[in-house]
Design an enzyme around this catalytic site. Structure first.
Site, PDB file in Angstrom:
ATOM      1  N   ASP A  28     -15.196  25.629  29.256  1.00 45.37           N
ATOM      2  CA  ASP A  28     -15.669  26.345  28.070  1.00 45.37           C
ATOM      3  C   ASP A  28     -15.672  27.885  28.209  1.00 45.37           C
ATOM      4  OD1 ASP A  28     -17.520  27.507  26.058  1.00 45.37           O
ATOM      5  OD2 ASP A  28     -18.952  25.729  26.262  1.00 45.37           O
ATOM      6  N   GLU A  74     -19.902  11.425  21.665  1.00 45.91           N
ATOM      7  CA  GLU A  74     -19.924  11.598  23.126  1.00 45.91           C
ATOM      8  C   GLU A  74     -20.963  10.838  24.151  1.00 45.91           C
ATOM      9  OE1 GLU A  74     -19.573  15.908  24.802  1.00 45.91           O
ATOM     10  OE2 GLU A  74     -21.681  15.444  25.104  1.00 45.91           O
ATOM     11  N   TYR A 121     -12.299  23.426  10.283  1.00 47.80           N
ATOM     12  CA  TYR A 121     -11.761  23.342  11.611  1.00 47.80           C
ATOM     13  C   TYR A 121     -10.114  23.568  11.630  1.00 47.80           C
ATOM     14  CZ  TYR A 121     -16.033  22.002  14.171  1.00 47.80           C
ATOM     15  OH  TYR A 121     -17.450  22.393  14.740  1.00 47.80           O
ATOM     16  N   PHE A 145      -8.377  16.293  15.555  1.00 52.37           N
ATOM     17  CA  PHE A 145      -9.224  16.042  14.330  1.00 52.37           C
ATOM     18  C   PHE A 145      -9.468  17.453  13.675  1.00 52.37           C
ATOM     19  CE2 PHE A 145      -9.410  11.983  16.380  1.00 52.37           C
ATOM     20  CZ  PHE A 145      -9.222  11.170  15.498  1.00 52.37           C
ATOM     21  N   ALA A 146      -8.927  17.936  12.632  1.00 49.40           N
ATOM     22  CA  ALA A 146      -9.109  19.158  12.126  1.00 49.40           C
ATOM     23  C   ALA A 146      -9.574  19.108  10.667  1.00 49.40           C
ATOM     24  CB  ALA A 146      -7.879  19.936  12.109  1.00 49.40           C
ATOM     25  N   ASP A 166     -10.370  17.576  21.463  1.00 49.11           N
ATOM     26  CA  ASP A 166     -11.067  18.469  20.403  1.00 49.11           C
ATOM     27  C   ASP A 166     -10.150  19.585  19.851  1.00 49.11           C
ATOM     28  OD1 ASP A 166     -13.308  17.142  20.350  1.00 49.11           O
ATOM     29  OD2 ASP A 166     -14.358  19.165  20.921  1.00 49.11           O
ATOM     30  N   VAL A 167     -10.107  19.855  18.822  1.00 46.20           N
ATOM     31  CA  VAL A 167      -9.302  20.965  18.139  1.00 46.20           C
ATOM     32  C   VAL A 167      -9.648  22.399  18.414  1.00 46.20           C
ATOM     33  CG1 VAL A 167     -10.104  21.100  15.810  1.00 46.20           C
ATOM     34  CG2 VAL A 167      -7.767  21.540  16.185  1.00 46.20           C
ATOM     35  N   ASP A 168     -11.024  22.671  18.487  1.00 50.10           N
ATOM     36  CA  ASP A 168     -11.771  23.919  18.845  1.00 50.10           C
ATOM     37  C   ASP A 168     -11.480  24.381  20.273  1.00 50.10           C
ATOM     38  OD1 ASP A 168     -13.304  21.677  19.319  1.00 50.10           O
ATOM     39  OD2 ASP A 168     -15.186  23.002  18.914  1.00 50.10           O
TER      40      ASP A 168
HETATM   41  C1  GAL Z   1     -22.080  21.494  24.799  1.00 50.16           C
HETATM   42  C2  GAL Z   1     -20.601  21.008  24.145  1.00 50.16           C
HETATM   43  C3  GAL Z   1     -21.081  19.909  23.089  1.00 50.16           C
HETATM   44  C4  GAL Z   1     -21.791  18.686  23.747  1.00 50.16           C
HETATM   45  C5  GAL Z   1     -22.914  19.374  24.718  1.00 50.16           C
HETATM   46  C6  GAL Z   1     -23.793  18.359  25.336  1.00 50.16           C
HETATM   47  O1  GAL Z   1     -21.508  22.350  25.778  1.00 50.16           O
HETATM   48  O2  GAL Z   1     -20.296  22.022  23.271  1.00 50.16           O
HETATM   49  O3  GAL Z   1     -19.791  19.239  22.538  1.00 50.16           O
HETATM   50  O4  GAL Z   1     -21.029  18.125  25.003  1.00 50.16           O
HETATM   51  O5  GAL Z   1     -22.505  20.451  25.494  1.00 50.16           O
HETATM   52  O6  GAL Z   1     -24.788  19.031  26.150  1.00 50.16           O
HETATM   53 MN    MN Z   2     -15.537  20.810  20.371  1.00 48.56          MN
END
Ligand code: GAL
Ligand code: MN
Length: 342
Positions: free
Chosen positions: A314, A291, A114, A109-110, A199-201
């Site tokens: 991440d 989520e 994005y 999804f963009a 996720d696209v990012d």
């Molecule tokens: C971040 C993430 C979010 C969400 C969040 C939950 O690291 O970027 O998308 O998952 O944690 O706390």
């Molecule tokens: Mn994301």
């Protein structure tokens, strides 16, 4: 004398009946049909049972992701594998799934700004994601003209799905379950065996192949695998359909990756969309949008396979000892730049 001939007659009669039944069984189309139908029913039933449902309010110890040896554990307490480097043989597992001639569909999804992530996403996917398999990307965007022209490998395909613009990033996230549900209902992904939503990012840094395939796939979030469940960022307001009590939960799953068979992903998307609709009607937005609903779903419908955080890392988070590699990771972003609202 008389008894003997009666016996002989009975034996002959029984023999004829047995031979007759065999003959009838092998040649009668109706019997064969019934037999076939029984087999089909059996197969269907076992597929339906594939959902690993667990009762609500059932209390047990929270499983740990990393064992005392500092390594990612191989199994969940419901015996689903947790995929991490070293737990599988990449050439063997790819060879097995290649025999099945599978197609992997992937939604991305963009929306809004994005689209800037698409180039890196697609280029890195082409280097690492199901290389040598049939892959079909479905890119949902409100800016089809901004979808980059990335050279795709053989048997890799991309379909642009043009959708309306949205004004809040939260809605971009919230709308994904519905889009997934509709995409599957449209029959467009009928040719696919497995479906992922990513996720696209993000960016791929390492191999992502057949080891990730299964009925229902979740990924362990990069930031919470040492966290006690009562501190997971679940939705905690009982008014929300995504509510999870402090005493429940296995792992905190990332919303950046979900997947499974088309059938199971449909169940998941439909259920989460229904829950999201109920919340929306009450003007409740769960802590982490879809989520949160995904996490609730996975407590009561256990994934059949889990991907370790290698599959949803991440970039902001270095690489601790317990992570042998990073395969897929969120790229740093300037929220003010990409999000239409805060
Ligand atoms: C971040 C993430 C979010 C969400 C969040 C939950 O690291 O970027 O998308 O998952 O944690 O706390
Ligand atoms: Mn994301």
């Amino acid at each position: 004398m008389k008894l003997q001939s009666v016996n002989a007659f009975l034996i002959m009669f029984a023999g004829t009946v047995v031979i007759g039944l065999f003959y009838f069984g092998f040649t009668s189309p109706s019997l064969r049909y019934i037999e076939q139908r029984l087999c089909l029913n059996k197969t269907k039933k076992s597929r339906e049972n594939a959902l690993l449902q667990s009762p609500q309010g059932f209390i047990y110890k929270q499983p740990s992701v990393v064992g005392p040896d500092g390594k990612v554990g191989p199994l969940t307490p419901w015996l689903a594998p947790i995929v991490s480097e070293g737990s599988f043989d990449p050439t063997l597992i790819d060879a097995i799934y290649k025999q099945q001639n599978i197609t992997v569909a992937t939604t991305i999804f963009a929306l809004g700004k994005y689209t800037i992530f698409l180039k890196d996403f697609l280029e890195s996917a082409e280097q690492h994601f199901f290389v040598g398999f049939r892959v079909h990307y479905y890119v949902f965007t409100d800016h089809p003209e901004q979808v980059p022209d990335v050279k795709l490998g053989e048997e890799h395909e991309l379909t642009v799905m043009t959708v309306n613009s949205l004004s809040r990033w939260q809605e971009m996230s919230l709308g994904r379950m519905k889009r997934l549900e509709l995409l599957i209902e449209s029959g467009l992904v009928n040719d696919a065996d497995y479906l992922f939503s990513l996720d696209v990012d993000t960016k791929f840094y390492g191999r992502w192949g057949a080891e990730s395939l299964g009925d229902l796939i979740g990924v362990i979030h990069a930031w919470f695998y040492y966290t006690p469940r009562e501190q997971f960022p679940y939705e905690r307001r009982p008014e929300s359909q995504a509510f999870v009590p402090y005493s429940e939960g296995d792992y905190y799953y990332g919303g950046a990756v979900l997947g499974g068979s088309v059938k199971q992903v449909y169940q998941l998307a439909k259920t989460c969309r229904e829950q999201l609709d109920i919340d929306a009607a009450k003007s409740i937005e769960a802590a982490w949008q879809e989520e949160s609903h995904l996490n609730k779903y996975f407590i009561y419908n256990k994934p059949s396979k889990l991907l370790s955080p290698e599959y949803s890392w991440d970039d902001k988070r270095g690489t601790p000892r317990e992570m042998k590699m990073v395969r897929f990771s969120q790229v740093p972003k300037n929220y003010d730049e990409v999000r239409p609202n805060t």
